[in-house]
Design a protein around this motif. Structure first.
Motif, short mmCIF file in Angstrom:
data_model
loop_
_atom_site.label_atom_id
_atom_site.label_comp_id
_atom_site.label_asym_id
_atom_site.label_seq_id
_atom_site.Cartn_x
_atom_site.Cartn_y
_atom_site.Cartn_z
N SER A 1 51.34 41.45 40.59
CA SER A 1 50.19 42.25 41.02
C SER A 1 48.96 41.36 40.93
CB SER A 1 50.04 43.49 40.14
OG SER A 1 49.81 43.12 38.80
N ALA A 2 47.98 41.66 41.77
CA ALA A 2 46.76 40.84 41.80
C ALA A 2 45.54 41.75 41.91
CB ALA A 2 46.81 39.88 42.98
N LEU A 3 44.52 41.43 41.12
CA LEU A 3 43.28 42.19 41.11
C LEU A 3 42.13 41.22 41.31
CD1 LEU A 3 41.78 44.92 40.60
CD2 LEU A 3 41.63 44.19 38.20
N GLU B 1 36.25 46.20 42.65
CA GLU B 1 37.63 45.83 42.32
C GLU B 1 38.53 46.10 43.52
OE1 GLU B 1 39.07 47.71 38.80
OE2 GLU B 1 37.50 46.85 37.53
N THR B 2 39.39 45.13 43.82
CA THR B 2 40.30 45.25 44.94
C THR B 2 41.70 44.82 44.50
OG1 THR B 2 38.50 44.61 46.43
CG2 THR B 2 40.74 44.54 47.33
N ASP B 3 42.69 45.72 44.67
CA ASP B 3 44.08 45.33 44.47
C ASP B 3 44.51 44.55 45.69
OD1 ASP B 3 44.62 46.52 41.95
OD2 ASP B 3 44.79 48.48 42.91
N THR C 1 50.56 41.59 47.59
CA THR C 1 51.32 40.43 47.14
C THR C 1 52.66 40.29 47.87
OG1 THR C 1 52.23 41.74 45.32
CG2 THR C 1 50.27 40.41 44.85
N GLN D 1 50.02 35.78 32.96
CA GLN D 1 48.89 36.15 33.81
C GLN D 1 48.15 34.87 34.18
OE1 GLN D 1 46.74 39.81 33.14
NE2 GLN D 1 44.83 38.67 33.17
#
Length: 164
Positions: A129-131, A143-145, A148, A108
């Motif tokens: 994945s990115a948050l 919070e935003t996904d 990618t 991570q």
């Protein structure tokens, strides 16, 4: 008619110039050791690069059960992919990420600033994945996904929030 000399094992022999000439010749594959990470002095001279390479190299020797809880060894292909991804998305004056191993063999990447936090999880090459967590109106966190499938949004977020 010209003849060519071919070497098989330790013997030289003369061969006629025929179509099957190369088929009859033999070769031995050569194994070339390639580094998993490129030298930062050659690839990138940014401030973040040395810290990132040092941390990635420190994670490379971790083996199965590195945390005494049964975690998988950090995958070499994940480390290599992470370096290549960082080289593409990081601004020259970007803050170096915190890089931590995950129990599934991935890593991570983490960034933190006064305005936002970003976590990018790499489980396998191209499986990420990115948050993004930003301070919203009234102090609430948003919070935003992040997508990618391309590096565009990650590059934008790093430029907006995580520069020195």
């Amino acid at each position: 008619m010209t003849a060519t000399a071919l070497r098989t094992d330790d013997q030289w022999y003369q061969s006629a110039n025929t179509v099957g000439e190369l088929v009859r010749s033999s070769f031995k594959p050569v194994v070339v050791a390639r580094p998993q990470l490129s030298a930062p002095s050659v690839v990138h001279r940014s401030k973040w690069a040395r810290a990132a390479v040092d941390r990635l190299m420190a994670l490379a020797p971790l083996r199965d059960n590195w945390d005494q809880r049964g975690s998988a060894a950090v995958r070499a292909d994940v480390l290599s992919f992470a370096w290549h991804a960082l080289a593409q998305i990081m601004p020259e004056d970007g803050l170096p990420p915190n890089i931590v191993p995950l129990g599934n063999g991935g890593i991570q990447l983490e960034w933190s600033s006064d305005s936002a936090e970003l976590e990018v999880e790499i489980a396998r090459p191209f499986q990420i994945s990115a948050l993004l967590v930003e301070a919203g109106n009234g102090g609430a966190e948003v919070e935003t996904d992040l997508p990618t499938d391309t590096w565009d949004r990650l590059t934008e977020v790093l430029r907006d929030h995580f520069r020195s």
